[in-house]
Design a protein around this motif. Structure first.
Motif, PDB file in Angstrom:
ATOM      1  N   GLY A 134       0.789  -1.226   0.000  1.00 53.19           N
ATOM      2  CA  GLY A 134       0.000   0.000   0.000  1.00 53.19           C
ATOM      3  C   GLY A 134       0.822   1.277   0.000  1.00 53.19           C
ATOM      4  N   SER A 140       0.764   4.483   4.888  1.00 56.07           N
ATOM      5  CA  SER A 140      -0.686   4.409   5.041  1.00 56.07           C
ATOM      6  C   SER A 140      -1.404   4.680   3.720  1.00 56.07           C
ATOM      7  N   GLY A 141      -0.653   4.839   2.618  1.00 61.39           N
ATOM      8  CA  GLY A 141      -1.266   5.075   1.316  1.00 61.39           C
ATOM      9  C   GLY A 141      -1.197   6.531   0.880  1.00 61.39           C
ATOM     10  N   LYS A 142      -1.932   6.849  -0.187  1.00 64.85           N
ATOM     11  CA  LYS A 142      -1.849   8.168  -0.819  1.00 64.85           C
ATOM     12  C   LYS A 142      -2.516   9.276   0.001  1.00 64.85           C
ATOM     13  N   GLU A 148       5.038   5.503  -6.538  1.00 65.11           N
ATOM     14  CA  GLU A 148       4.516   4.311  -5.837  1.00 65.11           C
ATOM     15  C   GLU A 148       4.928   3.070  -6.610  1.00 65.11           C
TER      16      GLU A 148
END
Length: 219
Positions: free
Chosen positions: A14, A188-190, A219
């Protein structure tokens, strides 16, 4: 250009990152910046409990990434967590220089562990995010030789330059730094990365004589 190794993609599927590259003018101290740091310190210490720090979303995600990569986050704390814990223990944030101090402020506000590098000291045109190996040489800033086995690590063509626990002495910023590369690690992602990058740009404009530079996601 920043790329991800297959091993980090497998361990942290992620992950997303954002980087700010900017021309800057560093100074030893900025009164305005420290007013913002002091205000955040008061806010944090009055509204947070020590046990809540590791539950902050970006910090919790980084801790989980450490476990997935093979490192104990209780022994090698992500920098954002370490900074918050320091303030909660009543120890003032250390004052280094304006570029380091403003990166620390963004890290404190967002929970992201942020690498701040003198871009002109990075070797080659590509960085790769991978996982530290046993015996891999790495001199942490103010920490001496750091065991980075199992830590996420950015490498240039010479070797490791930054982990979420500590950056490397070789690429650290100083008063002679004229170009900064700041990397926000989104385990934790975008979500939240754009806001963190904008915060860095805003502080660079206010306190580091910069136009804010350019932003790129990876990413």
């Amino acid at each position: 250009m920043i790329t991800l190794s297959n091993e980090i993609k497998a361990a942290c599927p992620g992950f997303a990152g954002v980087a700010v590259y900017a021309e800057v003018r560093n100074t030893a101290y900025s009164e305005g910046l420290w007013k913002e740091i002091d205000a955040f310190t008061r806010e944090l210490t009055s509204n947070t409990k020590m046990e809540d720090i590791k539950l902050q979303p970006a910090i919790a995600a980084t801790r989980e990434a450490y476990k997935r990569c093979g490192k104990d986050p209780g022994r090698y704390r992500p920098s954002a967590e370490a900074l918050r814990r320091r303030l909660m223990r009543g120890i003032p944030l250390y004052q280094i220089d304006t570029l380091v101090d403003l990166i620390n402020l963004v890290s404190l506000r967002t929970g992201y562990s942020i690498g701040g590098f003198d871009a002109d000291k990075i070797q080659g045109k590509t960085l790769e995010l991978g996982i530290g190996k046993s015996g891999e040489p790495f001199e942490g800033i103010g920490r001496g030789i750091l065991n980075i086995e199992g830590l996420p690590v950015y490498r240039d063509e010479i070797g490791g330059i930054g982990t979420p626990t500590s950056d490397n002495e070789r690429t650290k910023m100083g008063l002679d730094t004229t170009h900064i590369l700041a990397i926000v690690n989104g385990y934790s992602g975008k979500a939240g990365l754009s806001e963190a990058a904008a915060m860095i740009q805003d502080l660079l404009r206010k306190y580091a004589g910069s136009d804010g530079g350019e932003v790129f996601f990876f990413e």
